[in-house]
Design a protein around this motif. Structure first.
Motif, PDB file in Angstrom:
ATOM      1  N   GLU A 113       0.833  -1.213   0.000  1.00  0.00           N
ATOM      2  CA  GLU A 113       0.000   0.000   0.000  1.00  0.00           C
ATOM      3  C   GLU A 113       0.862   1.256   0.000  1.00  0.00           C
ATOM      4  OE1 GLU A 113      -2.562  -0.255   3.395  1.00  0.00           O
ATOM      5  OE2 GLU A 113      -3.838  -1.802   2.517  1.00  0.00           O
ATOM      6  N   ASN A 114       2.037   1.203   0.602  1.00  0.00           N
ATOM      7  CA  ASN A 114       2.911   2.369   0.711  1.00  0.00           C
ATOM      8  C   ASN A 114       4.011   2.351  -0.360  1.00  0.00           C
ATOM      9  OD1 ASN A 114       1.593   3.591   2.925  1.00  0.00           O
ATOM     10  ND2 ASN A 114       2.594   2.158   4.309  1.00  0.00           N
ATOM     11  N   GLY A 115       3.947   1.434  -1.317  1.00  0.00           N
ATOM     12  CA  GLY A 115       4.906   1.405  -2.415  1.00  0.00           C
ATOM     13  C   GLY A 115       6.235   0.803  -2.029  1.00  0.00           C
ATOM     14  N   MET A 116       6.317  -0.046  -1.073  1.00  0.00           N
ATOM     15  CA  MET A 116       7.563  -0.679  -0.658  1.00  0.00           C
ATOM     16  C   MET A 116       7.569  -2.119  -1.142  1.00  0.00           C
ATOM     17  SD  MET A 116       7.896   0.478   3.251  1.00  0.00           S
ATOM     18  CE  MET A 116       7.630   2.125   3.776  1.00  0.00           C
ATOM     19  N   SER A 117       8.795  -2.688  -1.209  1.00  0.00           N
ATOM     20  CA  SER A 117       8.912  -4.086  -1.593  1.00  0.00           C
ATOM     21  C   SER A 117       9.905  -4.767  -0.672  1.00  0.00           C
ATOM     22  CB  SER A 117       9.368  -4.211  -3.054  1.00  0.00           C
ATOM     23  OG  SER A 117      10.668  -3.684  -3.174  1.00  0.00           O
ATOM     24  N   LEU A 118       9.767  -6.087  -0.575  1.00  0.00           N
ATOM     25  CA  LEU A 118      10.632  -6.863   0.301  1.00  0.00           C
ATOM     26  C   LEU A 118      11.777  -7.418  -0.524  1.00  0.00           C
ATOM     27  CD1 LEU A 118      11.119  -8.128   3.094  1.00  0.00           C
ATOM     28  CD2 LEU A 118       9.726 -10.044   2.379  1.00  0.00           C
ATOM     29  N   SER A 119      12.989  -7.094  -0.126  1.00  0.00           N
ATOM     30  CA  SER A 119      14.182  -7.584  -0.804  1.00  0.00           C
ATOM     31  C   SER A 119      14.950  -8.429   0.197  1.00  0.00           C
ATOM     32  CB  SER A 119      15.025  -6.395  -1.281  1.00  0.00           C
ATOM     33  OG  SER A 119      16.251  -6.855  -1.758  1.00  0.00           O
ATOM     34  N   ASN A 120      15.129  -9.714  -0.096  1.00  0.00           N
ATOM     35  CA  ASN A 120      15.816 -10.619   0.832  1.00  0.00           C
ATOM     36  C   ASN A 120      17.298 -10.255   1.002  1.00  0.00           C
ATOM     37  OD1 ASN A 120      13.562 -12.087   1.423  1.00  0.00           O
ATOM     38  ND2 ASN A 120      13.909 -13.596  -0.222  1.00  0.00           N
ATOM     39  N   GLY A 121      17.884  -9.581   0.074  1.00  0.00           N
ATOM     40  CA  GLY A 121      19.299  -9.186   0.168  1.00  0.00           C
ATOM     41  C   GLY A 121      19.502  -8.111   1.210  1.00  0.00           C
ATOM     42  N   ASN A 122      18.475  -7.350   1.505  1.00  0.00           N
ATOM     43  CA  ASN A 122      18.619  -6.271   2.463  1.00  0.00           C
ATOM     44  C   ASN A 122      18.309  -6.716   3.894  1.00  0.00           C
ATOM     45  OD1 ASN A 122      19.236  -4.522   0.432  1.00  0.00           O
ATOM     46  ND2 ASN A 122      17.123  -3.816   0.171  1.00  0.00           N
ATOM     47  N   ILE A 123      17.965  -7.971   4.103  1.00  0.00           N
ATOM     48  CA  ILE A 123      17.589  -8.447   5.428  1.00  0.00           C
ATOM     49  C   ILE A 123      18.816  -9.010   6.120  1.00  0.00           C
ATOM     50  CG2 ILE A 123      16.208 -10.117   6.714  1.00  0.00           C
ATOM     51  CD1 ILE A 123      14.149  -9.950   4.487  1.00  0.00           C
ATOM     52  N   ARG A 124      19.044  -8.564   7.363  1.00  0.00           N
ATOM     53  CA  ARG A 124      20.147  -9.087   8.172  1.00  0.00           C
ATOM     54  C   ARG A 124      19.573  -9.561   9.505  1.00  0.00           C
ATOM     55  NH1 ARG A 124      24.623  -4.624   8.590  1.00  0.00           N
ATOM     56  NH2 ARG A 124      23.282  -3.261   7.435  1.00  0.00           N
ATOM     57  N   ASN A 125      20.065 -10.702   9.984  1.00  0.00           N
ATOM     58  CA  ASN A 125      19.678 -11.198  11.282  1.00  0.00           C
ATOM     59  C   ASN A 125      20.728 -10.786  12.321  1.00  0.00           C
ATOM     60  OD1 ASN A 125      17.383 -12.424  10.324  1.00  0.00           O
ATOM     61  ND2 ASN A 125      18.455 -14.351   9.886  1.00  0.00           N
ATOM     62  N   VAL A 126      20.288 -10.183  13.380  1.00  0.00           N
ATOM     63  CA  VAL A 126      21.215  -9.717  14.418  1.00  0.00           C
ATOM     64  C   VAL A 126      20.876 -10.477  15.675  1.00  0.00           C
ATOM     65  CG1 VAL A 126      22.001  -7.743  15.743  1.00  0.00           C
ATOM     66  CG2 VAL A 126      21.290  -7.438  13.373  1.00  0.00           C
ATOM     67  N   THR A 127      21.897 -11.083  16.289  1.00  0.00           N
ATOM     68  CA  THR A 127      21.698 -11.787  17.564  1.00  0.00           C
ATOM     69  C   THR A 127      22.634 -11.237  18.607  1.00  0.00           C
ATOM     70  OG1 THR A 127      23.302 -13.487  16.936  1.00  0.00           O
ATOM     71  CG2 THR A 127      20.995 -13.921  16.386  1.00  0.00           C
ATOM     72  N   LYS A 128      22.299 -11.394  19.812  1.00  0.00           N
ATOM     73  CA  LYS A 128      23.141 -10.878  20.900  1.00  0.00           C
ATOM     74  C   LYS A 128      24.194 -11.875  21.271  1.00  0.00           C
ATOM     75  CE  LYS A 128      20.029  -7.755  23.258  1.00  0.00           C
ATOM     76  NZ  LYS A 128      19.443  -7.414  24.514  1.00  0.00           N
TER      77      LYS A 128
END
Length: 128
Positions: A113-128
């Motif tokens: 609805e807001n004109g965004m898309s999901l790109s798997n390359g931009n996703i990072r998992n951060v753990t403590k």
């Protein structure tokens, strides 16, 4: 036949009872018959009775006050249990809402609805 009459004569005779005289009451001057004298209490007995009465009264008041305190505590406990139950229900409802709001299908719908898309390359998992 003489023997039958003998048996009847023996059973009809009553045994002799010894004579017992009844004691006489001697009346003393100045006293009424049937009157028993009252015993006087000495000072120690009076103090003991008064002290026991005070102790008994104090214990009765203590029992009543502890019953009242117990009743108040039970009422407060019941009130707290009700509050805990309500808060637990609210927490469960809020966790369910969080789960619904975090669903990936909802997030993708809002992103489209807001004109965004999901790109798997931009996703990072951060753990403590």
């Amino acid at each position: 036949m003489a023997q039958n009459n003998l048996a009847r004569n023996l059973t009809q005779e009553e045994p002799e009872q010894p004579y017992v005289s009844t004691p006489r009451r001697v009346s003393q001057p100045g006293r009424q018959p049937g009157f028993s004298p009252r015993l006087r209490l000495n000072a120690f007995e009076k103090v003991l009775i008064i002290g026991g009465s005070i102790l008994l009264t104090g214990l009765m008041l203590m029992v009543v006050s502890s019953k009242i305190a117990l009743s108040n505590s039970q009422h407060e406990l019941q009130h707290l249990d009700t509050r805990i139950s309500n808060i637990h229900n609210d927490n469960t409802n809020l966790k369910q809402q969080i789960g619904e709001l975090q669903s990936s299908s909802r997030l993708q719908k809002i992103a489209k609805e807001n004109g965004m898309s999901l790109s798997n390359g931009n996703i990072r998992n951060v753990t403590k």
